[in-house]
Scaffold this active site. Structure first.
Site, PDB file in Angstrom:
ATOM      1  N   HIS A 206      -5.871 -21.466  11.155  1.00 35.46           N
ATOM      2  CA  HIS A 206      -7.212 -21.928  10.763  1.00 35.46           C
ATOM      3  C   HIS A 206      -7.989 -20.802  10.073  1.00 35.46           C
ATOM      4  O   HIS A 206      -8.592 -21.024   9.019  1.00 35.46           O
ATOM      5  CB  HIS A 206      -8.013 -22.440  11.962  1.00 35.46           C
ATOM      6  CG  HIS A 206      -9.458 -22.579  11.607  1.00 35.46           C
ATOM      7  ND1 HIS A 206      -9.949 -23.631  10.863  1.00 35.46           N
ATOM      8  CD2 HIS A 206     -10.510 -21.725  11.794  1.00 35.46           C
ATOM      9  CE1 HIS A 206     -11.228 -23.430  10.620  1.00 35.46           C
ATOM     10  NE2 HIS A 206     -11.603 -22.286  11.181  1.00 35.46           N
TER      11      HIS A 206
ATOM     12  N   GLN B 268     -11.720   7.612  -3.596  1.00 35.67           N
ATOM     13  CA  GLN B 268     -12.197   8.080  -2.286  1.00 35.67           C
ATOM     14  C   GLN B 268     -13.560   8.764  -2.482  1.00 35.67           C
ATOM     15  O   GLN B 268     -14.087   8.810  -3.580  1.00 35.67           O
ATOM     16  CB  GLN B 268     -11.177   9.040  -1.668  1.00 35.67           C
ATOM     17  CG  GLN B 268      -9.906   8.353  -1.164  1.00 35.67           C
ATOM     18  CD  GLN B 268     -10.124   7.499   0.089  1.00 35.67           C
ATOM     19  OE1 GLN B 268     -11.171   7.575   0.747  1.00 35.67           O
ATOM     20  NE2 GLN B 268      -9.153   6.670   0.425  1.00 35.67           N
TER      21      GLN B 268
ATOM     22  N   ASP C 214      -8.367  -7.201   1.293  1.00 35.87           N
ATOM     23  CA  ASP C 214      -7.365  -7.462   2.321  1.00 35.87           C
ATOM     24  C   ASP C 214      -8.002  -7.135   3.658  1.00 35.87           C
ATOM     25  O   ASP C 214      -8.893  -6.277   3.733  1.00 35.87           O
ATOM     26  CB  ASP C 214      -6.121  -6.575   2.131  1.00 35.87           C
ATOM     27  CG  ASP C 214      -6.329  -5.189   2.711  1.00 35.87           C
ATOM     28  OD1 ASP C 214      -6.009  -4.980   3.898  1.00 35.87           O
ATOM     29  OD2 ASP C 214      -6.832  -4.305   1.995  1.00 35.87           O
TER      30      ASP C 214
ATOM     31  N   CYS D  47      -6.895 -27.933  12.596  1.00 34.96           N
ATOM     32  CA  CYS D  47      -8.081 -28.788  12.697  1.00 34.96           C
ATOM     33  C   CYS D  47      -7.732 -30.272  12.604  1.00 34.96           C
ATOM     34  O   CYS D  47      -8.422 -31.119  13.160  1.00 34.96           O
ATOM     35  CB  CYS D  47      -9.105 -28.406  11.635  1.00 34.96           C
ATOM     36  SG  CYS D  47      -9.829 -26.787  11.972  1.00 34.96           S
TER      37      CYS D  47
ATOM     38  N   GLY E  87     -11.538   4.166   1.944  1.00 34.40           N
ATOM     39  CA  GLY E  87     -12.406   4.981   2.788  1.00 34.40           C
ATOM     40  C   GLY E  87     -13.724   4.327   3.157  1.00 34.40           C
ATOM     41  O   GLY E  87     -14.671   4.992   3.556  1.00 34.40           O
TER      42      GLY E  87
ATOM     43  N   CYS F 216      -6.895 -27.865   7.613  1.00 33.61           N
ATOM     44  CA  CYS F 216      -5.711 -27.127   8.093  1.00 33.61           C
ATOM     45  C   CYS F 216      -5.000 -27.921   9.201  1.00 33.61           C
ATOM     46  O   CYS F 216      -5.585 -28.812   9.812  1.00 33.61           O
ATOM     47  CB  CYS F 216      -6.087 -25.719   8.577  1.00 33.61           C
ATOM     48  SG  CYS F 216      -6.678 -25.605  10.269  1.00 33.61           S
TER      49      CYS F 216
ATOM     50  N   ASP G 117      -3.107   8.439  -1.403  1.00 34.66           N
ATOM     51  CA  ASP G 117      -4.430   9.077  -1.401  1.00 34.66           C
ATOM     52  C   ASP G 117      -4.632   9.776  -0.070  1.00 34.66           C
ATOM     53  O   ASP G 117      -3.880   9.541   0.874  1.00 34.66           O
ATOM     54  CB  ASP G 117      -5.535   8.028  -1.611  1.00 34.66           C
ATOM     55  CG  ASP G 117      -5.514   6.953  -0.528  1.00 34.66           C
ATOM     56  OD1 ASP G 117      -4.420   6.665  -0.001  1.00 34.66           O
ATOM     57  OD2 ASP G 117      -6.573   6.395  -0.223  1.00 34.66           O
TER      58      ASP G 117
ATOM     59  N   ASP H  86       0.858  -1.188   0.000  1.00 36.28           N
ATOM     60  CA  ASP H  86       0.000   0.000   0.000  1.00 36.28           C
ATOM     61  C   ASP H  86       0.896   1.241   0.000  1.00 36.28           C
ATOM     62  O   ASP H  86       2.114   1.125   0.107  1.00 36.28           O
ATOM     63  CB  ASP H  86      -0.980  -0.030   1.182  1.00 36.28           C
ATOM     64  CG  ASP H  86      -0.271   0.012   2.514  1.00 36.28           C
ATOM     65  OD1 ASP H  86       0.970   0.145   2.542  1.00 36.28           O
ATOM     66  OD2 ASP H  86      -0.953  -0.086   3.544  1.00 36.28           O
ATOM     67  N   SER H  87       0.306   2.406  -0.103  1.00 39.14           N
ATOM     68  CA  SER H  87       1.112   3.622  -0.273  1.00 39.14           C
ATOM     69  C   SER H  87       1.586   4.190   1.057  1.00 39.14           C
ATOM     70  O   SER H  87       2.449   5.051   1.094  1.00 39.14           O
ATOM     71  CB  SER H  87       0.283   4.680  -0.979  1.00 39.14           C
ATOM     72  OG  SER H  87      -0.759   5.085  -0.114  1.00 39.14           O
ATOM     73  N   GLY H  88       0.989   3.739   2.144  1.00 38.57           N
ATOM     74  CA  GLY H  88       1.303   4.307   3.449  1.00 38.57           C
ATOM     75  C   GLY H  88       0.279   5.357   3.863  1.00 38.57           C
ATOM     76  O   GLY H  88       0.225   5.757   5.025  1.00 38.57           O
ATOM     77  N   GLY H  89      -0.537   5.788   2.916  1.00 38.98           N
ATOM     78  CA  GLY H  89      -1.503   6.864   3.184  1.00 38.98           C
ATOM     79  C   GLY H  89      -2.436   6.551   4.344  1.00 38.98           C
ATOM     80  O   GLY H  89      -2.591   7.357   5.261  1.00 38.98           O
TER      81      GLY H  89
ATOM     82  N   CYS I 279     -12.387 -29.069   7.943  1.00 38.25           N
ATOM     83  CA  CYS I 279     -11.256 -28.218   7.553  1.00 38.25           C
ATOM     84  C   CYS I 279      -9.982 -29.057   7.505  1.00 38.25           C
ATOM     85  O   CYS I 279      -9.729 -29.854   8.408  1.00 38.25           O
ATOM     86  CB  CYS I 279     -11.099 -27.079   8.554  1.00 38.25           C
ATOM     87  SG  CYS I 279      -9.703 -25.997   8.185  1.00 38.25           S
TER      88      CYS I 279
HETATM   89 ZN   LIG Z   1      -8.992 -25.441  10.274  1.00 32.25          ZN
END
Ligand SMILES: [Zn+2]
Length: 364
Positions: free
Chosen positions: A334, A188, A265, A308, A215, A305, A146, A92-95, A303
């Site tokens: 998980h 924005q 994200d 689990c 935003g 993972c 931004d 990201d830009s840090g903004g 699951c």
């Molecule tokens: Zn799991």
């Protein structure tokens, strides 16, 4: 050459699947990016992260700029080597962090001066500097600086932030010289639909590799967020990826995909994981609760993972209650797996033209 290809569009909504090509590999969308704030996804090794199904990870320029510094990362061979992650990275830009974490000392049309939240050092960031820093960090996708606004915010301030965001995007595009990296602009405008239209249209004229929607998820609530998204994506090109920044819960993600968003994200899987909060297809579990004292079941039986497959809810509860770091590590693992599985299910449902039915059936 366009690096994004729409592969399938949903007949009942703006949702679609796509393929984004980056210097470190291809990314199927809709995609979820775990957050590696300071160059690491908290508590998880890159090897474990890869096993969750993750292909694209986010790193925060603001944090890396303050520590260890761009020069150090460059000397060490760039961000991919530093993070031991040989797949796509978005910086990201840090903004966002400048406007949310740091005491601002000065802001004008050129840029922003802020004091480091670590030691108070004054740092100046503008469109050109933020772009050059990201060129040097050498992630695959970089973002324009931004101006982020709090919520609620008065109209003149919001309008000014949109004007600056457009101005800074123009300058970021001119400053961007590393053509192996994709440059995304950020729309924005808060929940003001006219400002969103204006910001999106002006950014599209400049022509970027992708468009983020910033935003949102700052206190406006789910309904206003989806209304704003549904409106904004209509003003963005069909053949470019759309990225909703910092969102969200599984339900937010499903609704945003329906509104035409391709990339996400969020810190929720790891932040909640560290706090004994596990996501499951049947709702959330709070693993510190007494209900789990003798519970031999895993978080989710279906699951696959590592958590689990090997640990009971009772063991996880014990790790949290006795301060063992294995608890936060396992539940983060998980949750990250759960989010990647959610995205895979969304992509699968879209490919089979079953997204609307699938979304009705799930209730996270
Ligand atoms: Zn799991």
């Amino acid at each position: 050459m366009n690096k994004f290809e729409v592969l399938h569009t949903d007949p009942h909504s703006a949702a679609r699947t796509g393929l984004l090509t980056t210097a470190h590999g291809k990314v199927e969308t809709p995609v979820f990016m775990p957050v590696g704030t300071a160059g690491a996804v908290k508590g998880i090794t890159p090897q474990q992260l890869k096993e969750t199904g993750c292909v694209l990870v986010l790193a925060n320029t603001y944090h890396l700029l303050l520590r260890p510094g761009v020069e150090t990362i460059e000397t060490l061979g760039g961000l991919h080597k530093f993070m031991a992650w040989n797949w796509p990275i978005l910086t990201d830009s840090g903004g966002y962090q400048v406007f949310s974490l740091s005491p601002l000392t000065k802001i004008d049309d050129d840029g922003v001066e802020f004091a480091s939240h670590i030691d108070g050092t004054k740092i100046y960031l503008n469109a050109e500097i933020a772009t050059k820093i990201q060129n040097r960090l050498a992630g695959d996708i970089i973002m324009c600086l931004d101006q982020c606004t709090p919520f609620p915010v008065d109209e003149p301030q919001l309008k000014k932030a949109v004007e600056r965001t457009i101005l800074w995007a123009k300058r970021a595009k001119q400053a961007h010289t590393s053509h192996g990296q994709l440059l995304f602009a950020i729309v924005q405008g808060g929940i003001n639909l006219d400002l969103r239209t204006c910001c999106a249209s002006e950014l599209v004229k400049i022509d970027f590799d992708g468009y983020a929607i910033g935003g949102l998820s700052v206190g406006e609530g789910h309904n206003d967020m989806i209304k704003t998204l549904t409106h904004t994506t209509q003003h963005l090109p069909q053949d470019k990826p759309r990225y909703l920044m910092g969102v969200g819960t599984p339900n937010d993600i499903i609704a945003a995909v329906r509104a035409g968003v391709d990339m996400f994200d969020c810190v929720l899987p790891t932040r909640n994981g560290r706090n004994a909060f596990a996501f499951t297809e049947n709702g959330s579990l709070r693993l510190r609760n007494n209900a789990h004292i003798n519970d031999t079941r895993p978080i989710e039986a279906a699951c696959d993972c590592y958590c689990c497959k090997n640990f009971s809810r009772a063991a996880l509860r014990h790790f949290f209650n006795s301060g063992e770091m294995l608890g936060p590590i396992l539940v983060s693992l998980h949750n990250l797996t759960f989010y990647q599985r959610l995205m895979a299910q969304i992509r699968q449902a879209l490919k089979k033209n079953e997204f609307a039915d699938w979304a009705k059936r799930v209730d996270y």
